[in-house]
Scaffold this active site. Structure first.
Site, PDB file in Angstrom:
ATOM      1  N   HIS A 190      28.910  61.840  32.532  1.00 59.11           N
ATOM      2  CA  HIS A 190      30.431  61.549  31.742  1.00 59.11           C
ATOM      3  C   HIS A 190      30.519  61.723  30.572  1.00 59.11           C
ATOM      4  O   HIS A 190      30.004  61.122  29.637  1.00 59.11           O
ATOM      5  CB  HIS A 190      31.087  60.013  32.595  1.00 59.11           C
ATOM      6  N   HIS A 204      32.688  50.415  28.981  1.00 54.77           N
ATOM      7  CA  HIS A 204      32.556  50.627  27.634  1.00 54.77           C
ATOM      8  C   HIS A 204      33.217  49.716  26.217  1.00 54.77           C
ATOM      9  O   HIS A 204      34.018  49.001  26.547  1.00 54.77           O
ATOM     10  CB  HIS A 204      33.724  52.301  27.253  1.00 54.77           C
ATOM     11  N   HIS A 258      35.709  47.512  28.561  1.00 55.50           N
ATOM     12  CA  HIS A 258      36.001  48.083  29.576  1.00 55.50           C
ATOM     13  C   HIS A 258      35.316  48.570  30.877  1.00 55.50           C
ATOM     14  O   HIS A 258      34.694  48.802  30.008  1.00 55.50           O
ATOM     15  CB  HIS A 258      37.562  48.113  29.089  1.00 55.50           C
TER      16      HIS A 258
END
Length: 441
Positions: A297, A340, A376
């Protein structure tokens, strides 16, 4: 909310191109030829320059427009202080910056005669408007069109509608913004918001810093992300007080406070203009999404629509990012956004549908804040589902989310920290992420 207003909005003509030197006249012959400020401007108009940057900033970044108007902007009485309502401005020093992950439901429904300015509600921000650094996150919920006119000397306004269409009457002409669009109102430009539906709700990024610009594309090449031609500027349209008599209330946001004056004419009286300090509207569905066609990603910077650069190259005062419809095809890849911790601070909002990293709780009109280095990522349900999913090409087309990302922590206003629509227990979405570690030996 009238059918006539919607018909007007849907029939508007536009000029094309972000950062272009545009020119427009509502009456033939209103623009002077070969000069900006002739001894006598055409048609008895007044010539006036509106500067969005210092005169001596590099030409590539210089923003200014010349306006040819029925009366000069200087023709007004003194401004007097008025109440700020629920609008707040940096520096936000009434609260301690909060490292916790936070999420809000949509704003409560306001009273029946709440216009755009009265419906603005500040969540938080950073920097200092008087030093032209930082940004603020606002939400709005309006139930009435504006009769008055508003301008913001503190920064430019990026308006992100989530519910209800808007007809924006600016000094430069008219813009139509629906959910899925964004409208950019430069610093100092006067405008009025007319509702096209029973109510209107959305988000606003107030950028105190350098004006938004398109991001550099680097190895992406000459095309991609938000294409300049898809930004639409208005054509000249003006209000003449001979046809609309009566006083006009003008609200000026200056150094964090609202000031009002009563004009004997409409300040939206620009008959012609040329320049590049202009408002725009942009359809987020035209964003050319760049992504991986092999594995992993990519970092979310590939979703940047607009950026406000800082004094450090590559480090934005604020970025505006959109998660638009796209295909996910990565092989052997966890496809939702990864877990992250970030040196930047992220405020996210949802325009429609659902976000691919949150199965529930993140709703249109709501928002979440992950301040710098606050961990998060996907919730448990999303993680479990994506970890076991069959990796066939997947179309993400049921949601439109965005992010205001900024280099500084976002400090909450007291009203946001104590809001009834602040969701309790947001941390719980990451509870139950089980241990899967199994040593080989």
């Amino acid at each position: 909310m009238s059918g006539d207003a919607r018909k007007t909005a849907e029939g508007l003509a536009y000029l094309s191109g972000f950062g272009n030197e545009h020119a427009s006249e509502a009456v033939a012959g209103a623009l002077p030829e070969g000069r900006n400020s002739p001894q006598r401007a055409p048609l008895g108009l007044y010539a006036e320059q509106l500067s969005g940057t210092a005169f001596t900033e590099p030409r590539a970044h210089n923003r200014r427009s010349w306006l040819y108007r029925i009366r000069p902007s200087a023709a007004h009485p003194a401004f007097t202080r008025s109440g700020n309502g629920t609008i707040r401005t940096a520096p936000f020093n009434q609260a301690v910056p909060d490292p916790n992950r936070l999420r809000w439901n949509p704003l409560p429904v306001p009273g029946p005669a709440t216009d755009f300015v009265e419906g603005l509600w500040t969540l938080g921000g950073n920097g200092d408007a008087t030093q032209r650094t930082g940004m603020a996150v606002h939400l709005y919920h309006a139930t009435a069109s504006m009769d008055r006119v508003f301008s913001d000397a503190d920064g430019e306004l990026l308006i992100v509608p989530e519910r209800g269409g808007l007809l924006l009457r600016t000094e430069f002409g008219l813009l139509h913004a629906e959910p899925g669009h964004v409208a950019l109102i430069p610093r100092g430009v006067r405008f009025r918001v007319q509702l096209l539906d029973e109510d209107a709700r959305g988000y606003v990024c107030e950028n105190y810093g350098a004006p938004f610009q398109l991001p550099d594309l680097g190895p992406i090449g000459a095309n991609g992300l938000a294409n300049a031609r898809d930004f639409r500027a208005p054509v000249a349209a003006y209000e003449d007080d001979e046809s609309t008599p009566g006083p006009v209330e003008v609200v000026n946001k200056f150094c964090g406070n609202l000031w009002t004056a009563e004009y004997d004419h409409s300040p939206l009286d620009v008959v012609a203009w040329h320049g590049n300090h202009v408002p725009y509207v942009y359809d987020l569905r035209r964003f050319n999404v760049i992504g991986s066609i092999s594995y992993d990603h990519p970092d979310p910077s590939i979703f940047t629509v607009l950026t406000s650069p800082s004094d450090t190259p590559g480090l934005a005062g604020v970025d505006f990012v959109v998660f638009a419809p796209r295909w996910l095809v990565g092989e052997d890849t966890f496809r939702p956004p990864y877990f992250h911790r970030n040196v930047m601070s992220e405020y996210m909002g949802l325009i429609e549908g659902a976000y691919d990293a949150k199965a529930e709780g993140f709703v249109p009109g709501g928002g979440s804040l992950h301040n710098m280095m606050s961990a998060h990522g996907p919730d448990r349900e999303t993680f479990d589902r994506a970890s076991a999913a069959e990796l066939k090409p997947q179309r993400i087309d049921d949601g439109l989310a965005f992010m205001f990302e900024t280099r500084w922590p976002v400090t909450l206003t007291p009203q946001a920290a104590r809001a009834e629509h602040l969701q309790p227990g947001y941390d719980d979405v990451w509870q139950g992420l089980e241990r899967h570690f199994r040593p080989l030996h």
